[in-house]
Design a protein around this motif. Structure first.
Motif, PDB file in Angstrom:
ATOM      1  N   ALA A  55      55.488  24.393  -1.895  1.00 35.61           N
ATOM      2  CA  ALA A  55      56.411  23.461  -0.999  1.00 35.61           C
ATOM      3  C   ALA A  55      57.371  22.560  -2.030  1.00 35.61           C
ATOM      4  CB  ALA A  55      55.672  22.446  -0.487  1.00 35.61           C
ATOM      5  N   LEU A  56      56.815  22.176  -3.342  1.00 32.78           N
ATOM      6  CA  LEU A  56      57.596  21.575  -4.339  1.00 32.78           C
ATOM      7  C   LEU A  56      58.716  22.644  -4.997  1.00 32.78           C
ATOM      8  CD1 LEU A  56      58.394  18.799  -5.863  1.00 32.78           C
ATOM      9  CD2 LEU A  56      56.678  19.448  -7.573  1.00 32.78           C
ATOM     10  N   LEU A  57      58.378  23.593  -5.263  1.00 33.96           N
ATOM     11  CA  LEU A  57      59.310  24.716  -5.939  1.00 33.96           C
ATOM     12  C   LEU A  57      60.335  24.880  -4.830  1.00 33.96           C
ATOM     13  CD1 LEU A  57      56.960  26.871  -8.064  1.00 33.96           C
ATOM     14  CD2 LEU A  57      58.377  24.819  -8.926  1.00 33.96           C
ATOM     15  N   SER A  58      59.852  24.917  -3.763  1.00 31.99           N
ATOM     16  CA  SER A  58      61.167  25.422  -2.665  1.00 31.99           C
ATOM     17  C   SER A  58      62.024  24.368  -2.397  1.00 31.99           C
ATOM     18  CB  SER A  58      60.343  25.778  -1.460  1.00 31.99           C
ATOM     19  OG  SER A  58      61.316  25.967  -0.239  1.00 31.99           O
ATOM     20  N   SER A  59      61.350  23.039  -2.598  1.00 32.56           N
ATOM     21  CA  SER A  59      62.247  21.895  -2.274  1.00 32.56           C
ATOM     22  C   SER A  59      63.366  21.707  -3.454  1.00 32.56           C
ATOM     23  CB  SER A  59      61.634  20.701  -2.237  1.00 32.56           C
ATOM     24  OG  SER A  59      61.115  19.986  -3.638  1.00 32.56           O
ATOM     25  N   ILE A  60      63.199  22.247  -4.713  1.00 28.83           N
ATOM     26  CA  ILE A  60      64.078  22.389  -5.700  1.00 28.83           C
ATOM     27  C   ILE A  60      64.877  23.574  -5.910  1.00 28.83           C
ATOM     28  CG2 ILE A  60      63.056  20.214  -6.954  1.00 28.83           C
ATOM     29  CD1 ILE A  60      61.876  22.338  -8.973  1.00 28.83           C
ATOM     30  N   ASN A  61      64.688  24.449  -4.876  1.00 28.00           N
ATOM     31  CA  ASN A  61      65.263  25.647  -4.988  1.00 28.00           C
ATOM     32  C   ASN A  61      64.938  26.637  -6.309  1.00 28.00           C
ATOM     33  OD1 ASN A  61      66.815  27.880  -4.059  1.00 28.00           O
ATOM     34  ND2 ASN A  61      68.772  27.392  -5.132  1.00 28.00           N
ATOM     35  N   TYR A  62      63.714  26.349  -6.823  1.00 26.61           N
ATOM     36  CA  TYR A  62      63.025  26.943  -7.977  1.00 26.61           C
ATOM     37  C   TYR A  62      64.070  26.951  -9.191  1.00 26.61           C
ATOM     38  CZ  TYR A  62      60.402  28.946  -4.151  1.00 26.61           C
ATOM     39  OH  TYR A  62      59.571  29.014  -2.703  1.00 26.61           O
ATOM     40  N   GLN A  63      64.472  25.743  -9.406  1.00 22.76           N
ATOM     41  CA  GLN A  63      65.110  25.663 -10.801  1.00 22.76           C
ATOM     42  C   GLN A  63      65.126  24.218 -11.018  1.00 22.76           C
ATOM     43  OE1 GLN A  63      69.228  26.684 -10.305  1.00 22.76           O
ATOM     44  NE2 GLN A  63      69.129  26.243  -8.096  1.00 22.76           N
ATOM     45  N   GLY A  64      65.009  24.045 -12.295  1.00 24.57           N
ATOM     46  CA  GLY A  64      65.120  22.737 -12.917  1.00 24.57           C
ATOM     47  C   GLY A  64      63.824  22.224 -13.768  1.00 24.57           C
ATOM     48  N   ASP A  65      63.787  21.043 -14.256  1.00 25.39           N
ATOM     49  CA  ASP A  65      62.679  20.341 -15.095  1.00 25.39           C
ATOM     50  C   ASP A  65      61.665  19.651 -14.342  1.00 25.39           C
ATOM     51  OD1 ASP A  65      63.656  20.218 -18.423  1.00 25.39           O
ATOM     52  OD2 ASP A  65      65.480  20.498 -16.866  1.00 25.39           O
ATOM     53  N   VAL A  66      60.547  20.147 -14.343  1.00 28.92           N
ATOM     54  CA  VAL A  66      59.345  19.586 -13.387  1.00 28.92           C
ATOM     55  C   VAL A  66      58.447  18.899 -14.485  1.00 28.92           C
ATOM     56  CG1 VAL A  66      57.574  20.173 -11.820  1.00 28.92           C
ATOM     57  CG2 VAL A  66      59.931  21.419 -11.768  1.00 28.92           C
ATOM     58  N   TYR A  67      58.288  17.630 -13.951  1.00 27.24           N
ATOM     59  CA  TYR A  67      57.214  16.795 -14.902  1.00 27.24           C
ATOM     60  C   TYR A  67      55.726  16.915 -14.175  1.00 27.24           C
ATOM     61  CZ  TYR A  67      60.873  15.636 -18.140  1.00 27.24           C
ATOM     62  OH  TYR A  67      61.925  15.630 -18.804  1.00 27.24           O
ATOM     63  N   VAL A  68      54.847  17.310 -14.985  1.00 29.71           N
ATOM     64  CA  VAL A  68      53.600  17.550 -14.326  1.00 29.71           C
ATOM     65  C   VAL A  68      52.508  16.462 -14.718  1.00 29.71           C
ATOM     66  CG1 VAL A  68      51.464  19.488 -14.329  1.00 29.71           C
ATOM     67  CG2 VAL A  68      53.929  20.023 -14.487  1.00 29.71           C
ATOM     68  N   VAL A  69      52.129  15.818 -13.649  1.00 34.91           N
ATOM     69  CA  VAL A  69      51.168  14.646 -14.191  1.00 34.91           C
ATOM     70  C   VAL A  69      49.969  14.930 -13.514  1.00 34.91           C
ATOM     71  CG1 VAL A  69      50.690  12.269 -13.285  1.00 34.91           C
ATOM     72  CG2 VAL A  69      53.191  12.910 -13.548  1.00 34.91           C
ATOM     73  N   TRP A  70      48.791  14.988 -14.542  1.00 31.65           N
ATOM     74  CA  TRP A  70      47.470  15.250 -14.110  1.00 31.65           C
ATOM     75  C   TRP A  70      46.464  14.581 -15.264  1.00 31.65           C
ATOM     76  CZ3 TRP A  70      49.190  17.424 -18.378  1.00 31.65           C
ATOM     77  CH2 TRP A  70      48.375  17.892 -19.451  1.00 31.65           C
ATOM     78  N   VAL A  71      45.199  14.633 -14.759  1.00 26.66           N
ATOM     79  CA  VAL A  71      44.302  14.051 -15.755  1.00 26.66           C
ATOM     80  C   VAL A  71      43.632  15.244 -16.654  1.00 26.66           C
ATOM     81  CG1 VAL A  71      42.224  12.503 -16.203  1.00 26.66           C
ATOM     82  CG2 VAL A  71      44.012  12.202 -14.523  1.00 26.66           C
ATOM     83  N   PRO A  72      43.713  15.444 -17.996  1.00 26.13           N
ATOM     84  CA  PRO A  72      43.208  16.498 -18.704  1.00 26.13           C
ATOM     85  C   PRO A  72      41.656  16.300 -18.604  1.00 26.13           C
ATOM     86  CG  PRO A  72      45.043  15.523 -20.033  1.00 26.13           C
ATOM     87  CD  PRO A  72      44.813  14.581 -18.993  1.00 26.13           C
ATOM     88  N   GLY A  73      41.115  17.544 -18.482  1.00 27.04           N
ATOM     89  CA  GLY A  73      39.613  17.499 -18.324  1.00 27.04           C
ATOM     90  C   GLY A  73      38.942  17.245 -16.924  1.00 27.04           C
ATOM     91  N   ALA A  74      39.847  16.899 -16.051  1.00 26.69           N
ATOM     92  CA  ALA A  74      39.236  16.917 -14.738  1.00 26.69           C
ATOM     93  C   ALA A  74      39.249  18.244 -14.093  1.00 26.69           C
ATOM     94  CB  ALA A  74      39.916  15.743 -13.921  1.00 26.69           C
ATOM     95  N   PRO A  75      38.146  18.831 -13.824  1.00 23.41           N
ATOM     96  CA  PRO A  75      38.180  20.341 -13.321  1.00 23.41           C
ATOM     97  C   PRO A  75      39.175  20.771 -12.147  1.00 23.41           C
ATOM     98  CG  PRO A  75      35.752  19.759 -13.669  1.00 23.41           C
ATOM     99  CD  PRO A  75      36.864  18.145 -13.816  1.00 23.41           C
ATOM    100  N   LEU A  76      39.113  19.699 -10.941  1.00 20.69           N
ATOM    101  CA  LEU A  76      39.784  20.240  -9.997  1.00 20.69           C
ATOM    102  C   LEU A  76      41.353  19.996 -10.131  1.00 20.69           C
ATOM    103  CD1 LEU A  76      38.203  18.411  -6.970  1.00 20.69           C
ATOM    104  CD2 LEU A  76      37.507  20.577  -7.867  1.00 20.69           C
ATOM    105  N   LEU A  77      41.725  19.039 -10.960  1.00 22.48           N
ATOM    106  CA  LEU A  77      43.119  18.854 -11.256  1.00 22.48           C
ATOM    107  C   LEU A  77      43.654  20.058 -12.576  1.00 22.48           C
ATOM    108  CD1 LEU A  77      43.233  14.998 -11.825  1.00 22.48           C
ATOM    109  CD2 LEU A  77      43.108  16.423  -9.869  1.00 22.48           C
ATOM    110  N   GLU A  78      42.747  20.443 -13.227  1.00 19.89           N
ATOM    111  CA  GLU A  78      43.094  21.449 -14.175  1.00 19.89           C
ATOM    112  C   GLU A  78      43.203  22.661 -13.485  1.00 19.89           C
ATOM    113  OE1 GLU A  78      43.739  21.148 -17.330  1.00 19.89           O
ATOM    114  OE2 GLU A  78      42.361  19.809 -18.493  1.00 19.89           O
ATOM    115  N   THR A  79      42.484  22.920 -12.215  1.00 22.00           N
ATOM    116  CA  THR A  79      42.693  24.492 -11.454  1.00 22.00           C
ATOM    117  C   THR A  79      44.017  24.157 -10.892  1.00 22.00           C
ATOM    118  OG1 THR A  79      40.396  24.662 -11.198  1.00 22.00           O
ATOM    119  CG2 THR A  79      41.753  25.558  -9.578  1.00 22.00           C
ATOM    120  N   ARG A  80      44.476  23.016 -10.263  1.00 21.06           N
ATOM    121  CA  ARG A  80      45.588  22.833  -9.534  1.00 21.06           C
ATOM    122  C   ARG A  80      46.925  23.173 -10.455  1.00 21.06           C
ATOM    123  NH1 ARG A  80      43.929  17.200  -5.979  1.00 21.06           N
ATOM    124  NH2 ARG A  80      42.344  18.268  -5.093  1.00 21.06           N
TER     125      ARG A  80
END
Length: 349
Positions: free
Chosen positions: A145-170
């Motif tokens: 959904a997110l990539l489609s909204s930017i037409n698959y181009q541009g700089d994407v900033y990825v916010v997550w908590v390192p070491g949190a298993p579910l977030l690492e999977t996502r």
């Protein structure tokens, strides 16, 4: 209710749950005593699992005691060990790392205490099963959904908590998808479980990248965490930036449906059913059942502007509009509600 107010309500709700559980444990007589060890109780996701399990267990006449690890993995493990030492009849663990949990789960099983995990993302050695959403599936839906909204181009900033298993999977799912789109560039923004910290980090990124188009999107690991990014973007007047995340918390719906919000999608989970399945599994184990699937999954669906009204009511009921202080008529006026809700579930043999 503002995003800040929803955050404060989350903290207050966590305290209420813990106190109510302690009171129940002291006053109730008969039945089994089941401990729920939550790594943290900070958002609707955490509380929904606890309440889903509580509903099932208390309906069976059992008592529920909740221990809050306050986002500290060591405290989380200590809480589980304390429940073992308190000789509870069963333990449901919410969140954590399967390898880090294994030693305390082993102590529980050695004491004859059945353990069910929820939202660990993998089966912990000694646990009966792990119940949660299909993280790879939800990560795919949100990232698409997110990539489609930017037409698959541009700089994407990825916010997550390192070491949190579910977030690492996502995050790994996003990284795999982006390999097919060379015009997308990912920038890692490691953070803590703190919307305020995320807000500060994104403010610094926007200051360093002031030109429109210099930041295409922010990918957030979960709704409450991502609310900090949305606050920063709105305050900077940079609503051309797209944002998406996962969970379908009330704060997620608020961000999605507010006028002018940069938030374009969330993936809603059937969070209460995670707790219900955990509670049902525990009851079956206490009744003598021994064999369970390694993992159990609940439903999920993508929420966007075009199906937001129906999705909000499906997840939270018609009272959601009071909670998030948005009029559904205003939402319909801003975005035609012509999108359907497509519920997905992993198909297993």
């Amino acid at each position: 209710m503002t995003i800040r107010a929803l955050r404060l309500a989350a903290a207050a709700g966590a305290a209420i749950i813990a106190l109510a559980a302690a009171g129940n444990a002291a006053d109730a007589a008969g039945g089994k005593k089941i401990g729920i060890a939550a790594r943290e109780i900070t958002n609707d996701y955490n509380r929904g699992i606890i309440e889903g399990a509580r509903k099932v267990l208390e309906a069976a006449g059992d008592t529920v005691v909740v221990a809050d690890g306050q986002a500290d993995p060591r405290k989380h493990n200590d809480n589980i060990e304390n429940l073992v030492n308190a000789h509870v009849d069963g333990i449901i663990i919410q969140l954590g790392d399967a390898q880090q949990l294994a030693p305390v789960v082993a102590k529980a099983t050695a004491a004859g205490i059945p353990v069910v995990t929820t939202s660990v993302g993998a089966k912990t050695e000694g646990a009966l099963t792990d119940v949660g959403g299909d993280e790879a599936l939800m990560g795919t839906l949100m990232s698409r959904a997110l990539l489609s909204s930017i037409n698959y181009q541009g700089d994407v900033y990825v916010v997550w908590v390192p070491g949190a298993p579910l977030l690492e999977t996502r995050k790994r799912i996003l990284e795999a998808m982006v390999k097919d789109y060379p015009k997308v560039k990912l920038h890692e923004v490691p953070t803590e479980h703190s919307p305020a910290k995320v807000q500060s980090q994104i403010e610094d990124i926007l200051t360093a990248n002031p030109d429109p188009g210099s930041v295409a999107a922010v990918w957030g690991a979960y709704d409450l965490l991502t609310s900090g990014a949305v606050q920063a973007i709105r305050q900077a007047g940079r609503n051309e930036i797209k944002v998406a995340s996962i969970d379908g918390d009330r704060v997620g719906f608020q961000m999605l449906l507010e006028d002018g919000s940069p938030f374009v999608a969330t993936v809603a989970q059937d969070v209460p059913h995670i707790g219900e399945l955990a509670g049902q599994t525990m009851l079956q184990a206490l009744d003598g059942k021994k064999e369970f699937p390694s993992s159990m999954f609940t439903d999920a669906y993508v929420v966007t502007h075009s199906n937001g009204v129906a999705a909000a009511e499906k997840r939270w009921g018609k009272d959601v509009w009071k909670d998030i202080q948005i009029d559904p008529k205003d939402v319909t006026a801003r975005w035609p509600q012509d999108g359907s809700i497509l519920v997905v579930h992993p198909t297993l043999p």
